[in-house]
Design a protein around this motif. Structure first.
Motif, mmCIF file in Angstrom:
data_model
loop_
_atom_site.group_PDB
_atom_site.id
_atom_site.type_symbol
_atom_site.label_atom_id
_atom_site.label_comp_id
_atom_site.label_asym_id
_atom_site.label_seq_id
_atom_site.Cartn_x
_atom_site.Cartn_y
_atom_site.Cartn_z
ATOM 1 N N GLU A 124 9.956 -4.478 -8.560
ATOM 2 C CA GLU A 124 10.174 -5.814 -9.552
ATOM 3 C C GLU A 124 8.853 -6.882 -9.579
ATOM 4 O O GLU A 124 8.470 -7.282 -10.301
ATOM 5 C CB GLU A 124 11.462 -6.569 -8.852
ATOM 6 N N GLN A 125 8.469 -6.694 -8.163
ATOM 7 C CA GLN A 125 7.171 -7.844 -8.098
ATOM 8 C C GLN A 125 5.822 -7.388 -8.694
ATOM 9 O O GLN A 125 5.319 -7.777 -9.367
ATOM 10 C CB GLN A 125 6.778 -7.864 -6.588
ATOM 11 N N MET A 126 5.957 -5.849 -8.511
ATOM 12 C CA MET A 126 4.613 -5.210 -9.279
ATOM 13 C C MET A 126 4.734 -5.273 -10.809
ATOM 14 O O MET A 126 3.816 -5.895 -11.325
ATOM 15 C CB MET A 126 4.747 -3.612 -9.039
ATOM 16 N N PHE A 127 5.954 -5.433 -11.242
ATOM 17 C CA PHE A 127 6.144 -5.409 -12.797
ATOM 18 C C PHE A 127 5.820 -6.870 -13.356
ATOM 19 O O PHE A 127 5.332 -7.248 -14.125
ATOM 20 C CB PHE A 127 7.691 -5.051 -12.908
ATOM 21 N N MET A 153 -1.991 -1.528 -6.532
ATOM 22 C CA MET A 153 -2.670 -2.710 -6.157
ATOM 23 C C MET A 153 -3.331 -3.272 -7.094
ATOM 24 O O MET A 153 -3.785 -4.512 -7.277
ATOM 25 C CB MET A 153 -3.915 -2.037 -5.504
ATOM 26 N N SER A 154 -3.264 -2.515 -8.621
ATOM 27 C CA SER A 154 -3.953 -3.124 -9.670
ATOM 28 C C SER A 154 -3.347 -4.425 -10.162
ATOM 29 O O SER A 154 -4.303 -5.036 -10.716
ATOM 30 C CB SER A 154 -4.396 -2.012 -10.854
ATOM 31 N N VAL A 155 -2.128 -4.574 -9.760
ATOM 32 C CA VAL A 155 -1.635 -5.962 -10.549
ATOM 33 C C VAL A 155 -1.958 -7.173 -9.420
ATOM 34 O O VAL A 155 -1.690 -8.259 -9.888
ATOM 35 C CB VAL A 155 -0.006 -5.673 -10.403
ATOM 36 N N LEU A 156 -2.657 -6.909 -8.249
ATOM 37 C CA LEU A 156 -3.016 -7.991 -7.498
ATOM 38 C C LEU A 156 -4.564 -8.396 -8.028
ATOM 39 O O LEU A 156 -5.291 -7.957 -7.571
ATOM 40 C CB LEU A 156 -2.898 -7.388 -5.802
ATOM 41 N N GLN A 157 -4.189 -9.612 -8.429
ATOM 42 C CA GLN A 157 -5.529 -10.030 -8.973
ATOM 43 C C GLN A 157 -5.810 -11.565 -8.440
ATOM 44 O O GLN A 157 -7.203 -11.709 -8.507
ATOM 45 C CB GLN A 157 -5.520 -10.241 -10.684
#
Length: 339
Positions: free
Chosen positions: A27-30, A68-72
């Motif tokens: 859910e957090q990734m999305f 990891m790509s969503v962590l910006q």
């Protein structure tokens, strides 16, 4: 008296083997992918969850790095860490010693400062508002070169007051601890404690290298050390803590069935074994889930559960006074729940 599962849920405990990036829930990734306009190869939370069905360490790492790509932004790292700490609070985890993988972010162009400042701010807020103490461990990715690890250590230098130790994770086979002797020595010279993943998929010789060449203060996983009597004796005599991860071991086929898990053998041999969740969103559970799985599968006893909880503080990097405080908390809890 409460049931053993209820008793263990309330038992004060520490977690010594947790990858923050591995606590990224679907859910957090999305949500982060939408917030940061990152296109994922999944169209829904359910698709992400289905992708979490992998067969080995490498398949897991593939989706782990994709996630990891969503962590910006700094806020992403804050939110990731705070979500984990809130789960710790629910599981009565009183102290955490968590890993982060800066190379997984800096190689994507995310500044080191963004990563560590977001994580540290959450850890400080968790200490203040959730009463959870912490240590932060910076892991080197072993599938990359030692030169890359040295570059990461250099980037970390301005933030050393926020970092308590260095670790070694990612693909174990083919990347022995000996590959990182020089950078671990440099980290030790800078006053950092040292830990390393060894003996998960790699052979007992990797554990020996981690002890002899990297001069580690604690062993992450270490299951395969049981294949060497001399190694078991050494680990027991020196009380080198093992950060064991039961649900991870099952998911990554380190054990074929949870009923085969060697945690009781470790305790019987005098090893300072601890229970941890590793990458909980990927492996099916946080710390209490790992304890419950052991209770249900290997008939973990109340005494063994208490020993594992005590080991989690004894094997931590807390000061003797801090360890004593938490061990007293366990004793008080036992007294309250004996009658």
């Amino acid at each position: 008296m409460p049931s053993l599962i209820d008793f263990v849920r309330g038992l004060p405990k520490a977690e010594l083997h947790l990858h923050l990036e591995g606590s990224l829930e679907p859910e957090q990734m999305f949500a982060m992918s939408e917030r940061n306009r990152i296109k994922l190869p999944y169209s829904s939370v359910d698709e992400i969850r289905n992708a979490y069905n992998f067969n080995n360490l490498q398949e897991f790492l593939d989706i782990y790095y994709a996630g990891m790509s969503v962590l910006q932004q700094e806020e992403d790292f804050y939110d990731l860490t705070m979500a984990y700490l809130k789960r710790c609070k629910a599981d009565n985890v009183r102290h955490v010693e968590v890993f982060f993988d800066p190379q997984g972010h800096t190689e994507r162009g995310i500044p080191f400062s963004v990563v560590i400042n977001g994580i540290n701010r959450a850890l400080e807020d968790g200490k203040k508002h959730l009463n959870i103490s912490y240590k932060l461990i910076m892991s080197f990715l072993r599938h990359l070169s030692e030169a890359d690890a040295f570059e990461t250590l250099k980037q970390a230098t301005p933030y050393l007051e926020l970092i308590h130790g260095v670790g070694l994770d990612s693909s174990e086979l083919g990347h022995p601890p000996s590959k990182f002797v020089n950078v671990f020595k440099a980290a030790g010279d800078m006053g950092l404690l040292r830990v390393a993943h060894a003996g998960e998929e790699g052979p007992p010789s990797y554990v020996e290298e981690a002890l002899d060449l990297l001069d580690i203060d604690r062993l992450d996983h270490g299951n395969r050390a049981l294949e060497s009597d001399s190694l078991v004796t050494r680990l027991a005599n020196n009380q080198i803590a093992l950060t064991v991860c039961p649900l991870s071991n099952l998911k990554l086929c380190v054990v074929n069935d949870m009923s085969d898990h060697p945690i009781q053998t470790m305790l019987e041999k005098g090893l300072l074994a601890t229970v941890n969740s590793d990458d909980p969103s990927y492996f099916g559970g946080y710390i209490n889930d790992n304890y419950v799985a052991l209770i249900e599968s290997v008939d973990l006893t109340r005494e063994q559960a208490i020993q594992l909880a005590k080991n989690s503080f004894s094997g931590s990097f807390l000061s003797p006074q801090e360890k004593s405080k938490y061990l007293d908390e366990i004793d008080a809890y036992i007294t309250q729940n004996t009658h």
